[in-house]
Design a protein around this motif. Structure first.
Motif, PDB file in Angstrom:
ATOM      1  N   GLU A 834     -20.989  -1.196  -3.386  1.00 42.32           N
ATOM      2  CA  GLU A 834     -20.449   0.152  -3.606  1.00 42.32           C
ATOM      3  C   GLU A 834     -18.999   0.256  -3.146  1.00 42.32           C
ATOM      4  N   SER A 835     -18.645  -0.509  -2.046  1.00 44.24           N
ATOM      5  CA  SER A 835     -17.277  -0.377  -1.524  1.00 44.24           C
ATOM      6  C   SER A 835     -16.276  -1.269  -2.258  1.00 44.24           C
ATOM      7  N   LEU A 836     -16.764  -2.285  -2.978  1.00 46.78           N
ATOM      8  CA  LEU A 836     -15.848  -3.240  -3.598  1.00 46.78           C
ATOM      9  C   LEU A 836     -14.919  -2.584  -4.629  1.00 46.78           C
ATOM     10  N   PRO A 837     -15.388  -1.696  -5.528  1.00 42.85           N
ATOM     11  CA  PRO A 837     -14.447  -1.060  -6.476  1.00 42.85           C
ATOM     12  C   PRO A 837     -13.342  -0.270  -5.761  1.00 42.85           C
ATOM     13  N   VAL A 838     -13.739   0.444  -4.661  1.00 36.94           N
ATOM     14  CA  VAL A 838     -12.729   1.222  -3.928  1.00 36.94           C
ATOM     15  C   VAL A 838     -11.723   0.280  -3.267  1.00 36.94           C
ATOM     16  N   LEU A 839     -12.232  -0.804  -2.668  1.00 36.31           N
ATOM     17  CA  LEU A 839     -11.333  -1.778  -2.039  1.00 36.31           C
ATOM     18  C   LEU A 839     -10.387  -2.396  -3.061  1.00 36.31           C
ATOM     19  N   ASP A 840     -10.925  -2.714  -4.261  1.00 33.67           N
ATOM     20  CA  ASP A 840     -10.085  -3.291  -5.313  1.00 33.67           C
ATOM     21  C   ASP A 840      -8.925  -2.354  -5.647  1.00 33.67           C
ATOM     22  N   ARG A 841      -9.234  -1.076  -5.807  1.00 30.01           N
ATOM     23  CA  ARG A 841      -8.192  -0.123  -6.208  1.00 30.01           C
ATOM     24  C   ARG A 841      -7.152   0.054  -5.096  1.00 30.01           C
ATOM     25  N   VAL A 842      -7.656   0.261  -3.830  1.00 25.18           N
ATOM     26  CA  VAL A 842      -6.713   0.500  -2.730  1.00 25.18           C
ATOM     27  C   VAL A 842      -5.874  -0.760  -2.465  1.00 25.18           C
ATOM     28  N   ALA A 843      -6.516  -1.941  -2.477  1.00 23.99           N
ATOM     29  CA  ALA A 843      -5.773  -3.174  -2.241  1.00 23.99           C
ATOM     30  C   ALA A 843      -4.744  -3.414  -3.335  1.00 23.99           C
ATOM     31  N   ASP A 844      -5.105  -3.136  -4.612  1.00 29.88           N
ATOM     32  CA  ASP A 844      -4.140  -3.292  -5.696  1.00 29.88           C
ATOM     33  C   ASP A 844      -2.964  -2.349  -5.514  1.00 29.88           C
ATOM     34  N   LEU A 845      -3.251  -1.112  -5.081  1.00 29.15           N
ATOM     35  CA  LEU A 845      -2.166  -0.151  -4.886  1.00 29.15           C
ATOM     36  C   LEU A 845      -1.213  -0.611  -3.783  1.00 29.15           C
ATOM     37  N   THR A 846      -1.786  -1.123  -2.655  1.00 31.31           N
ATOM     38  CA  THR A 846      -0.924  -1.521  -1.534  1.00 31.31           C
ATOM     39  C   THR A 846      -0.175  -2.818  -1.809  1.00 31.31           C
ATOM     40  N   THR A 847      -0.678  -3.638  -2.713  1.00 36.54           N
ATOM     41  CA  THR A 847      -0.012  -4.911  -3.023  1.00 36.54           C
ATOM     42  C   THR A 847       0.806  -4.846  -4.306  1.00 36.54           C
ATOM     43  N   GLY A 848       0.900  -3.671  -4.932  1.00 38.84           N
ATOM     44  CA  GLY A 848       1.725  -3.518  -6.119  1.00 38.84           C
ATOM     45  C   GLY A 848       1.073  -3.996  -7.396  1.00 38.84           C
ATOM     46  N   ALA A 849      -0.247  -3.994  -7.465  1.00 38.75           N
ATOM     47  CA  ALA A 849      -0.954  -4.446  -8.663  1.00 38.75           C
ATOM     48  C   ALA A 849      -1.795  -3.290  -9.198  1.00 38.75           C
ATOM     49  N   GLY A 850      -2.535  -3.543 -10.278  1.00 35.90           N
ATOM     50  CA  GLY A 850      -3.454  -2.525 -10.808  1.00 35.90           C
ATOM     51  C   GLY A 850      -2.709  -1.329 -11.359  1.00 35.90           C
ATOM     52  N   ASP A 851      -3.099  -0.138 -10.871  1.00 35.03           N
ATOM     53  CA  ASP A 851      -2.536   1.128 -11.361  1.00 35.03           C
ATOM     54  C   ASP A 851      -1.200   1.459 -10.705  1.00 35.03           C
ATOM     55  N   ASN A 852      -0.670   0.595  -9.883  1.00 36.55           N
ATOM     56  CA  ASN A 852       0.625   0.833  -9.242  1.00 36.55           C
ATOM     57  C   ASN A 852       1.713   0.637 -10.314  1.00 36.55           C
ATOM     58  N   GLN A 853       2.197   1.747 -10.869  1.00 36.87           N
ATOM     59  CA  GLN A 853       3.115   1.680 -12.007  1.00 36.87           C
ATOM     60  C   GLN A 853       4.430   1.006 -11.647  1.00 36.87           C
ATOM     61  N   LEU A 854       4.898   1.225 -10.409  1.00 35.41           N
ATOM     62  CA  LEU A 854       6.167   0.618  -9.998  1.00 35.41           C
ATOM     63  C   LEU A 854       5.976  -0.798  -9.459  1.00 35.41           C
ATOM     64  N   ARG A 855       4.686  -1.228  -9.373  1.00 39.27           N
ATOM     65  CA  ARG A 855       4.377  -2.548  -8.827  1.00 39.27           C
ATOM     66  C   ARG A 855       5.077  -2.746  -7.480  1.00 39.27           C
ATOM     67  N   MET A 856       4.960  -1.708  -6.628  1.00 41.73           N
ATOM     68  CA  MET A 856       5.634  -1.683  -5.333  1.00 41.73           C
ATOM     69  C   MET A 856       4.593  -1.817  -4.223  1.00 41.73           C
ATOM     70  N   ARG A 857       4.759  -2.822  -3.364  1.00 42.70           N
ATOM     71  CA  ARG A 857       3.866  -2.990  -2.218  1.00 42.70           C
ATOM     72  C   ARG A 857       4.077  -1.871  -1.217  1.00 42.70           C
ATOM     73  N   LEU A 858       3.079  -1.662  -0.332  1.00 38.93           N
ATOM     74  CA  LEU A 858       3.182  -0.609   0.664  1.00 38.93           C
ATOM     75  C   LEU A 858       4.369  -0.871   1.597  1.00 38.93           C
ATOM     76  N   SER A 859       4.527  -2.118   2.037  1.00 37.00           N
ATOM     77  CA  SER A 859       5.654  -2.417   2.905  1.00 37.00           C
ATOM     78  C   SER A 859       6.983  -2.184   2.191  1.00 37.00           C
ATOM     79  N   ALA A 860       7.028  -2.508   0.882  1.00 39.72           N
ATOM     80  CA  ALA A 860       8.249  -2.262   0.117  1.00 39.72           C
ATOM     81  C   ALA A 860       8.504  -0.762  -0.014  1.00 39.72           C
ATOM     82  N   TYR A 861       7.421   0.003  -0.134  1.00 39.22           N
ATOM     83  CA  TYR A 861       7.571   1.456  -0.223  1.00 39.22           C
ATOM     84  C   TYR A 861       8.183   2.000   1.072  1.00 39.22           C
ATOM     85  N   VAL A 862       7.700   1.492   2.224  1.00 37.86           N
ATOM     86  CA  VAL A 862       8.251   1.937   3.503  1.00 37.86           C
ATOM     87  C   VAL A 862       9.713   1.517   3.617  1.00 37.86           C
ATOM     88  N   LEU A 863      10.019   0.254   3.208  1.00 35.55           N
ATOM     89  CA  LEU A 863      11.403  -0.201   3.248  1.00 35.55           C
ATOM     90  C   LEU A 863      12.281   0.634   2.318  1.00 35.55           C
TER      91      LEU A 863
END
Length: 1023
Positions: A834-863
């Motif tokens: 049950e948690s794997l789909p949520v983890l996939d989406r959140v991990a893709d967002l933080t690593t700049g993959a998936g639905d992240n349109q700017l393909r920007m990692r979380l650390s890059a967003y902070v920078l």
């Protein structure tokens, strides 16, 4: 943070000692550092970094072993000393890098470890805070709030790096920003989410593998369900429980049918087994009866043979009863013959010894036994005395030698006691100063401890002063707020009264019924507002008074500790006549430790010497007693030797007398003169052996003569008993009895044959008399072969039925286990699935993959957010330097080709109204933009790291690319940076700056090493 003074010695290209007074340069607010290429300008900046962080910035960090100057004189230690103020604390740090020095003895070099000394200016003097590198780094990290990379970017402002930063790709910009801004928590979150997703996915995969493994294990017992299992392999794991349940239902029906068939085949098998067993039993009884009848018939036909065998056996048994008497008579005859043969040589020996009458010889030997014993006793005494006499002579000489040895040992012992007495006296004199040294050590230890405590108390006092200042400010602000509210409250009273006026009603102030100009009722201040402000002011006053009390307590503690340190210093001066200073504390402690070690060694020597002296005194007393005992032993040994000599003579006399009497007696026992040559004369041992041999010969004769008589009597009695036994058993003689005897094997065989025949006949008669045998013999012949065939057919049918039942049972159990395993494994992995789909989406967002349109990692967003902040701050300076033409713009547009997004930089030109890439800027424009960016980035880093305000900045190179107008604008910005007491240093080759900036640091390079000149205005001082 403000730099005050820098001193460099044997560091980099500077072979001697160079000093820079930043306070004198700071009086102008702006100073210039210039010199030829390679002269050492960058080394000055490296020295500041090395003093603070024990390392140099950039690519030179790995070359710390090259910090030691090649121009320094032999024996000169490299050193950097920096005096600065941070967090309102005046500090001075002195560092020396690891380096090699020439050995004092021999050839070659030996390494010296790095050293550090951190001091603070307290009460007008420098007080040591730490000499440990780790402790110093911790203190400076708390005060400065910046690392080496951050300090190099924020304080030294290396323009070349920021120019490259403007033209760099997004990944390169990210690398610089990551060094300056701490985004580790966001990067850690990215890593954690990726690791968590990987872990959960691996767990789900492992769970699926376990489910398929369970299916494969169940397949071995589900051969009949192979087609269904083949279909299961293509099903998702969620569909397996339903498929397994369906297969279990079908298997349950098959199990019931197999169970009913097994019960029917088991009943048929039981009947066939009973029929076969009955046929086997009948056949056995019939065979048993036939064998018994044959045996009985044979028994009846052998009556005569049995009678003859029984007669032979009876004669054998009678002869066996006679044989013991025969053997007894034979043994008696042998014993009588042996006794006669033994007596003959004894009689011959007696006759040879001249003893014709044994009884007379026995009496004569008895009379000579006593004088012979006396002669033997006297002979043993004489021999013993002869053996002991040499030992007595040796004992006398040994005792005399021991007396001489003891006298020599006692002389040496007296000499050693004299040496020990001298050693004890010397050691006691050395250890007499122990109490004074311990008192000095206690003073030094307390001084050192009170010094650290005083530093802590002074720091608390400084913090208390800051709190008093802060609470006083807050109290003043609160009081001002109360006064303001009260004033506004009074000013608003007229408006409040105007709200209550009514046409025709009198005014409560003047009493007039006309109200031509009532006051406006603007939002005033109420009584509650004033009361709340007064409460805040009271709280601020209480906090201020508490801070003052705390400051008073801290100041009292500081004064008390300072007075105690002064008292300790006075005591030390009274003891030693020297002053006690922190600078010589280590030397004093080392010297004191050496003196205490000497005292400790002296005490050890004293204890050992006293112990040995006491032991030797006791040994001397023992030697005196031992010498007296040895002298007494000489006298005693001499007396014993003389006594032994007299005893020897007495024994010789007694031996001669006893031998004379023995010869007289023994001469009467020798009637023949031919044996006189064998008679003993003067040797008691030979006489004793001869006497003993004769006695033994007579005793032997007595024994053998008695044996001959006894065996003669036994032989007569044995022969009488044999004759009687032969007559009783019916034998005419011994030979007839021997002929009737059988061998043991023949007897046993005959007895066994008779017993076996009789037992077989009795057993056969018993079998023939059994009712079931009688009935079986009367019945028809049995047919066990046919019954066995029917039994085997029933067994085969029952085995097949049971195999079908066992297979169905195993299948049902296997399906039950499989269902339980699948349900359990699915339940264990339900949360992960049950948690794997949520983890996939959140991990893709933080690593700049998936639905992240700017393909920007979380650390890059902070920078990117940090870069946007830096851009806003940089534009304040850039507008001035570019006369309002340029502004930096941060863009987070999606980059082309999958590159990192969010770290884009454009520069907007207000003259054209367009934004363009920073790579299109000219050299001078690049310098202005990079300088603005460096200043903004430094301010942002300080804000992010919680660092202290920077009062000294150093701008490195880049001014040569500016035209006159741009240079003027840039200098205006630098002038603005000087406001508030800030000092700005410029590192540049531009000659125009030398005329515009009077305060200068000139770095000259020579073959003997570089040197520094500091110019302040028109005056100059060579440092």
């Amino acid at each position: 943070m403000r730099l005050h003074h820098l001193q460099i010695r044997a560091f980099g290209p500077f072979g001697g000692t160079e000093a820079i007074d930043f306070d004198a340069l700071g009086a102008h607010g702006l100073f210039l550092m210039h010199g030829a290429t390679g002269s050492g300008k960058t080394t000055v900046l490296d020295a500041v970094c090395f003093a603070l962080f024990a390392a140099v910035p950039g690519a030179r960090r790995s070359q710390t072993e090259r910090l030691v100057s090649d121009h320094a004189q032999p024996g000169t230690s490299p050193e950097v000393r920096l005096e600065f103020t941070v967090a309102q604390r005046r500090l001075r740090i002195t560092r020396s890098p690891k380096h090699l020095v020439t050995k004092k003895r021999g050839h070659g070099q030996t390494p010296r470890q790095a050293k550090v000394l951190l001091e603070e200016r307290l009460a007008g003097r420098w007080t040591a805070l730490s000499t440990r590198a780790d402790e110093t780094a911790e203190i400076l990290d708390d005060l400065i709030g910046l690392g080496l990379d951050q300090f190099a970017q924020v304080v030294l402002l290396p323009q070349g790096e920021f120019a490259a930063f403007l033209r760099a790709k997004a990944d390169d910009r990210a690398a610089l920003l990551q060094r300056l801004f701490d985004i580790s928590r966001f990067a850690d979150l990215e890593t954690w989410l990726a690791d968590r997703r990987r872990t959960v996915r691996a767990q789900v995969t492992e769970n699926d593998r376990a489910i398929h493994t369970s299916v494969v294990r169940a397949e071995e017992s589900l051969v009949d369900l192979a087609p269904q299992i083949e279909q299961w392999r293509g099903l998702p794991v969620d569909a397996l429980p339903a498929a397994v349940t369906e297969a279990a239902a079908a298997t349950s029906t098959r199990l019931s049918e197999a169970m009913a068939l097994t019960e029917r085949t088991a009943t048929a098998l039981d009947a066939a087994v009973r029929t076969h067993e009955q046929a086997d039993a009948l056949l056995g009884l019939q065979r048993k009866g036939a064998a018994a009848a044959a045996t009985w018939a044979q028994w009846e036909a052998q009556d005569d043979e049995r009678a003859s065998a029984e007669g032979v056996l009876a004669a054998h048994r009678r002869a066996a009863r006679v044989m013991p008497s025969v053997r007894a008579a034979e043994r008696a005859a042998v014993r009588h013959r042996t006794a006669g043969e033994t007596a003959a040589p004894v009689r011959a020996s007696l006759e040879a010894a001249g003893i014709a009458d044994p009884d007379q010889g026995t009496r004569l030997l008895a009379d000579g036994r006593e004088p012979l014993s006396q002669a033997l006793e006297a002979d043993r005494g004489a021999r013993l005395a002869e053996q002991q006499l040499p030992a007595r002579n040796t004992a006398v000489e040994t005792a005399r030698t021991a007396v001489g040895t003891l006298a020599t040992t006692r002389t040496r012992l007296d000499e050693r006691l004299v040496v020990l007495t001298t050693t004890i006296t010397t050691a006691r004199q050395t250890s007499q100063g122990a109490a004074d040294l311990q008192h000095r050590k206690a003073l030094l230890d307390e001084w050192r401890g009170s010094t650290a405590t005083l530093r802590d108390a002074e720091r608390r006092d400084a913090r208390a002063v800051e709190r008093v200042t802060e609470t006083a400010r807050r109290y003043a602000e609160a009081e001002a707020e109360v006064i303001d509210l009260r004033t506004r409250r009074l000013a608003g009273f007229a408006g409040e009264l105007a709200l209550g006026l009514r046409p025709g009603a009198p005014c409560p102030v003047c009493g007039s019924a006309e109200h031509p100009r009532p006051a406006s009722s603007a939002a005033g201040v109420g009584a509650d507002d004033v009361a709340a402000a007064e409460q805040v002011a009271r709280s601020a006053a209480d906090a201020h008074r508490a801070a003052e009390r705390e400051q008073t307590a801290a100041r009292t503690t500081v004064v008390a500790l300072a007075e105690r340190q002064a008292s300790l210093a006075e005591q030390w001066a009274a003891l030693t006549g020297a002053s006690l200073e922190p600078s010589n504390l280590t030397t004093l402690q080392s010297d004191l430790a050496t003196q205490l070690d000497d005292v400790a060694r002296a005490r050890q020597v004293l204890a050992a010497a006293e112990q040995e002296h006491a032991a030797l005194e006791a040994r001397r007393l023992d030697l005196e007693q031992e010498q007296r005992r040895s002298e007494q032993a000489v006298l005693q040994a001499t007396a014993e030797r003389d006594s032994l000599r007299q005893a020897l003579q007495d024994a010789v006399d007694r031996r001669a007398e006893a031998l004379s009497r023995h010869r007289e007696v023994c001469a009467c026992a020798r009637p023949s003169a031919d044996t006189a040559a064998d008679h003993p004369t003067d040797d008691p041992a030979l006489a004793h052996r001869r006497h003993r041999d004769l006695e033994q010969l007579l005793e032997r004769w007595t024994t053998v003569s008695h044996q001959v008589a006894a065996t003669q009597q036994s032989l007569a009695e044995a022969r009488t008993e044999l004759d009687r036994q032969l007559e009783d058993e019916g034998f005419s003689g011994v030979e007839q009895a021997r002929a009737a005897l059988l061998s043991t094997a023949a007897e046993a065989e005959l007895v066994a044959q008779l017993r076996s025949a009789r037992d077989a006949a009795q057993q056969a008669r018993g079998v023939l008399d059994q009712p079931d045998v009688v009935a079986a013999m009367a019945a028809d012949p049995a047919d066990p072969a046919g019954a066995l065939a029917l039994r085997r057919e029933a067994q085969s049918a029952d085995r097949q039925a049971r195999e079908q039942f066992a297979g169905a049972k195993r299948a049902a159990a296997s399906l039950e286990r499989l269902a339980a395993d699948v349900d359990r494994l699915l339940a264990e992995s339900r949360a992960d699935r049950e948690s794997l789909p949520v983890l996939d989406r959140v991990a893709d967002l933080t690593t700049g993959a998936g639905d992240n349109q700017l393909r920007m990692r979380l650390s890059a967003y902070v920078l990117a957010a940090r870069l946007e902040q830096v851009t806003t701050l940089a534009n304040h300076q850039l507008e001035v330097m570019s006369a309002g033409r340029y502004r930096l713009e941060h863009t987070d547009a999606k980059a082309k080709g999958g590159a990192r997004s969010g770290l884009g930089l454009h520069v907007r030109d207000s003259w054209t109204g367009t934004a363009r890439d920073t790579a299109t800027l000219s050299g001078g424009e690049t310098f202005m933009v990079s300088l603005a960016l460096a200043l903004a980035l430094g301010e942002a880093v300080l804000h992010d790291a919680g660092g202290r305000p920077l009062e000294t900045l150093l701008v490195d190179e880049g001014f040569g690319s500016l035209d006159d107008e741009s240079l003027e604008l840039v200098m205006q910005v630098l002038d603005d940076l000087r406001s508030g007491g800030r000092t700005v240093g410029i590192v540049s080759h531009v000659s125009e700056l030398r005329s515009r900036v009077p305060a200068q640091i000139r770095v000259h390079k020579t073959e003997q090493g570089s040197r520094v000149e500091v110019h302040v205005g028109d005056a100059s001082s060579a440092a």
